[in-house]
Design a protein around this motif. Structure first.
Motif, mmCIF file in Angstrom:
data_model
loop_
_atom_site.group_PDB
_atom_site.id
_atom_site.type_symbol
_atom_site.label_atom_id
_atom_site.label_comp_id
_atom_site.label_asym_id
_atom_site.label_seq_id
_atom_site.Cartn_x
_atom_site.Cartn_y
_atom_site.Cartn_z
ATOM 1 N N VAL A 111 7.961 4.887 -13.116
ATOM 2 C CA VAL A 111 8.823 3.847 -13.704
ATOM 3 C C VAL A 111 9.419 3.011 -12.565
ATOM 4 C CG1 VAL A 111 10.927 3.407 -15.048
ATOM 5 C CG2 VAL A 111 9.370 5.256 -15.732
ATOM 6 N N SER A 136 5.287 2.064 -15.724
ATOM 7 C CA SER A 136 6.014 1.624 -16.906
ATOM 8 C C SER A 136 7.161 0.754 -16.381
ATOM 9 C CB SER A 136 6.527 2.863 -17.637
ATOM 10 O OG SER A 136 7.323 2.479 -18.705
ATOM 11 N N ALA A 160 12.342 4.229 -21.142
ATOM 12 C CA ALA A 160 11.061 4.374 -20.437
ATOM 13 C C ALA A 160 10.790 5.821 -20.027
ATOM 14 C CB ALA A 160 11.062 3.485 -19.190
#
Ligand SMILES: Cc1ncc(COP(=O)(O)O)c(C=O)c1O
Length: 412
Positions: A111, A136, A160
């Motif tokens: 992320v 992500s 996320a």
């Protein structure tokens, strides 16, 4: 305000050749500490010139961990053995993101934030790809959306997070807005998902108080040439929490100096214990001494005083910007709450690039950050309140002239 400044005396501890230049870019390249040139000359003449190769054994081989410990214990709240000074932030990010994937086998997602500094985004994309995973992305999808101005909260990251996330990479202090992310809240949320947290502290180290172990952070990286005043191209640092050391695997760059016994000239690589394994190849002792000088000054001044002055300088800049610039269409891109910002701020104007150049031509040096930001770095050890006043007065004059010229244009 300058007369009452508890850090005022520190300006004289730097080499300032032209007092008329208003330097508002100490968050990009910090000023030169007065002791550094002499220290460099000594290292070159004595350690290199006189002691030659013997200096590696006598002094230089120990520097990455020795200077790392000094930096880490004084500025990161770190324990000894957790911090290493080496390479660039970019390379250290690459090494630690791979290490994070190794620590979370079976997980593929990384992320990161769409508005983060380019190197963070580029390296995150590359590492996720190399690991067969994906990034992500947090933040607005629209590439033309204005850069976020408020601090990143745990709730911004939560959506996320899931059980495929191996690592989350974010900046502790945003490179444009200066906003301080919710370091503790985000780290805790990341841990609840079983992932690791890697903080990029490039704009945080030396400008805010950091206690990485108290945050329960896992991994961190940062610069030394900004608020630590270590000079252009000075090596960066990386930090790994002690509790992870026993689980670390072989680094993605298995260099000889990160090997267990560098001089055994072994056939196969065996990683050194702890963070030392992340040392790839030969380090730069001359630059390392510059890091030592810069860290010593910041440590001596102390982060509580630095933080107090950063809040006061940025508050004063915002007050002037509100009075002089907001009525002319300049937008503040930095949190108003001093708790939530570091030592720099960004002002947005459609002509920011030309305005920044005009300021530099007139002896006021901020920097431009695309697409429309004028970034003012108010490095607390060297910036006076007078500099903030005069710098913003110069910007006010330029924006007012632009405004008058546009107002005078005939209607189409
Ligand atoms: C947030 C952030 N990360 C990384 C970097 C890049 O560091 P390096 O050039 O040491 O790789 C910078 C440089 O300004 C930065 O601001």
């Amino acid at each position: 305000m300058d007369a009452a400044d508890e850090l005022a005396a520190y300006r004289a501890r730097f080499t300032i050749t032209d007092d008329a230049v208003i330097y508002l870019d100490g968050n990009s390249l910090g000023r030169l500490p007065a002791t550094t040139a002499g220290r460099v000359a000594e290292v070159v003449e004595q350690e290199w010139g006189a002691r030659l190769i013997r200096s590696w054994e006598e002094r230089w081989l120990a520097l990455p961990t020795q200077v790392g410990d000094r930096l880490g214990t004084a500025l990161l709240g770190a324990e000894a053995g957790e911090t290493l000074v080496c390479d660039t932030v970019t390379t250290n990010l690459f090494k630690l993101l791979h290490a994070a994937y190794d620590l979370r086998p079976g997980r593929g997602t990384l992320v990161a934030h769409r508005a983060d500094f380019p190197t963070d985004r580029f390296v995150a994309t590359a590492v996720a790809d190399q690991r067969g995973g994906l990034v992500s992305w947090l933040g607005p999808l629209d590439p033309d959306a204005p850069a976020p101005t408020e601090p990143l909260a745990a709730s911004d990251v939560a959506a996320a997070l899931h059980d495929d996330v191996a690592v989350v990479l974010l900046s502790a202090v945003d490179y444009r807005s200066g906003a301080i992310a919710d370091l503790a809240g985000i780290t805790a949320a990341v841990h609840r998902a079983g992932a690791l947290m890697l903080w990029d502290c490039s704009h945080a180290v030396g400008s805010i108080e950091l206690d990485l172990p108290a945050l329960d952070a896992d991994l961190a990286v940062g610069c030394t040439y900004k608020y630590l005043n270590a000079g252009p191209g000075a090596p960066a640092w990386l930090w790994v929490a002690t509790r992870l050391h026993d689980e670390l695997t072989d680094p993605v760059i298995p260099g000889w100096l990160g090997a267990d016994d560098a001089f055994a000239m072994a056939r196969d690589y065996t990683a050194a214990a702890g963070v030392r394994r992340f040392l790839s190849g030969t380090t730069a002792p001359i630059a390392m001494r510059c890091v030592e000088e810069g860290v010593a000054l910041v440590a001596e001044a102390g982060l509580p005083a630095i933080r107090r002055k950063a809040r006061a300088l940025t508050s004063y800049a915002i007050e002037l910007a509100d009075d002089w610039l907001a009525p002319l269409g300049v937008r503040l891109g930095t949190p108003r709450d001093p708790q939530h910002r570091g030592a720099h701020l960004t002002l947005h104007h459609p002509d920011a690039r030309a305005l920044t150049q005009a300021l530099i031509d007139g002896g006021v040096v901020p920097d431009f950050r695309a697409p429309d930001g004028i970034r003012l770095g108010l490095s607390p050890l060297t910036t006076r309140f007078t500099d903030v006043h005069d710098g913003l007065a110069a910007l006010h004059a330029l924006v007012a002239a632009l405004h008058d010229a546009t107002a005078g244009e005939p209607e189409p």
